[in-house]
Write an enzyme that holds these catalytic residues in place. Structure first.
Site, PDB file in Angstrom:
ATOM      1  N   ARG A 140      50.614  32.892  15.719  1.00 10.06           N
ATOM      2  CA  ARG A 140      49.576  33.248  16.680  1.00 10.06           C
ATOM      3  C   ARG A 140      48.299  33.518  15.897  1.00 10.06           C
ATOM      4  NH1 ARG A 140      52.558  31.287  19.658  1.00 10.06           N
ATOM      5  NH2 ARG A 140      53.463  32.082  21.608  1.00 10.06           N
ATOM      6  N   GLU A 153      42.405  30.673  21.417  1.00 11.42           N
ATOM      7  CA  GLU A 153      43.214  29.476  21.193  1.00 11.42           C
ATOM      8  C   GLU A 153      42.350  28.237  20.982  1.00 11.42           C
ATOM      9  OE1 GLU A 153      47.077  27.559  21.005  1.00 11.42           O
ATOM     10  OE2 GLU A 153      46.273  29.528  20.634  1.00 11.42           O
ATOM     11  N   HIS A 185      47.551  23.305  18.778  1.00  9.31           N
ATOM     12  CA  HIS A 185      48.827  23.947  19.139  1.00  9.31           C
ATOM     13  C   HIS A 185      49.878  22.876  19.446  1.00  9.31           C
ATOM     14  CE1 HIS A 185      50.472  27.992  20.846  1.00  9.31           C
ATOM     15  NE2 HIS A 185      51.413  27.287  20.258  1.00  9.31           N
TER      16      HIS A 185
END
Length: 340
Positions: free
Chosen positions: A251, A279, A298
């Site tokens: 993360r 993100e 991601h």
């Protein structure tokens, strides 16, 4: 062990985003689920809607996925028969609430299945950055000619490279497994792993400071918990060897991103970031144009044909549960404090 429903097929429903259901559960997977249980035809995304409440009233099992709302007291009151949750992804923190544990609902997750593609991505990046493959490809494209390969610096290559693994999580352990055939030294920092377990894993256990100071590559696999936010601090990043690589597939908030940005922009270290905080970085963020950083969207976790592995895991777990057997991949309430 769960008690089977004698002579009855369990009633089940999908609780996730409809787009996720379409992606992760292809027609063959849906058919396999339908062979095991009476599956509601509607994907439940809003668990407060009257149509969803009608389905919830009869379900014994929820098959959850990305986009599943929290299964709170209100939802559980609407689902008096619910006894199990099978998650088709990794972390259940977003939807399995204290109310689920207090009800005694059994929970399974496909986290182990999702760990493999993340570990494969990590291994690939460790080896590619060790060979400086991305930089060499860029320079080769620009020059349209081969450089003098006999002048390659001795810092390039993966022979006896030191790889530091931060956290022996499911993914961290898979990375360690995948590194075994390679001629590298693996260091591990995990406060819950002792020397005996480290020896079984074939790694050397070190403290956090030594991991960053000694490693040529540090791979972050720590779950984001209150105590791990900002764990990879400016001090630790500053202690890394010149030209060392930081890989983060965990993360973004585990890492002090400002400190990482400063070090990468200055050319002190390199980084491979599959996650950031936020993100998606703002368009003007300096990491987008930093030649020492590879940003990926991601993608390390399950995608494309890898979704089938998640679906197959869920189907297998439901088959066990319907037979009255324990889940092979249970989630335990007492372990959530250490998991993503």
């Amino acid at each position: 062990m769960t008690e089977p429903l004698p002579g009855l097929r369990p009633r089940a429903a999908l609780a996730m985003s409809p787009d996720v259901a379409s992606a992760v559960l292809d027609p063959e997977s849906r058919a396999a689920l339908g062979a095991l249980c009476d599956l509601a035809p509607t994907v439940l995304e809003d668990l407060t809607a009257p149509a969803a409440r009608s389905v919830l009233a009869d379900v014994d099992l929820l098959v959850t996925g990305w986009g599943c709302p929290p299964l709170d007291d209100d939802v559980l009151r609407a689902a008096p028969r619910l006894r199990a949750v099978v998650h088709t992804a990794g972390s259940v923190r977003g939807h399995v609430t204290d109310a689920c544990w207090e009800r005694g609902i059994e929970v399974s997750s496909a986290a182990a299945a999702n760990a493999l593609p993340v570990a494969e991505y990590t291994l690939a990046m460790i080896l590619l950055t060790g060979k400086r493959a991305l930089e060499s490809a860029r320079d080769y494209r620009a020059a349209r000619a081969r450089t003098d390969w006999l002048r390659t610096p001795r810092t390039v290559g993966n022979h006896r490279r030191t790889v530091g693994v931060l956290s022996a999580s499911l993914i961290g352990r898979r990375v360690i497994d995948l590194l075994r055939p390679h001629d590298v030294e693996v260091l591990l920092h995990d406060p819950y792993v002792d020397d005996a377990e480290a020896a079984r894993l074939g790694v050397r256990r070190v403290d956090l400071a030594e991991l960053f100071r000694r490693s040529d590559t540090v791979s972050v696999h720590t779950p984001l918990l209150p105590e791990t936010r900002g764990l990879v601090s400016r001090e630790l990043i500053g202690s890394m060897r010149p030209d060392a690589v930081l890989i983060n597939t965990a993360r973004g908030a585990v890492v002090d991103q400002d400190a990482l940005t400063d070090a990468a922009v200055a050319g002190r270290i390199r980084a491979v970031l599959d996650v950031t905080d936020p993100e998606v970085l703002p368009p003007e963020h300096p990491l987008w144009d930093c030649e020492h950083v590879l940003l990926t969207p991601h993608l390390a976790g399950s995608q494309g044909n890898e979704w089938r592995r998640l679906a197959d895991t869920a189907v297998s777990e439901i088959a066990r549960w319907a037979r009255g057997e324990d889940f092979l991949h249970p989630v335990r309430r007492e372990r959530l404090a250490f998991q993503a």
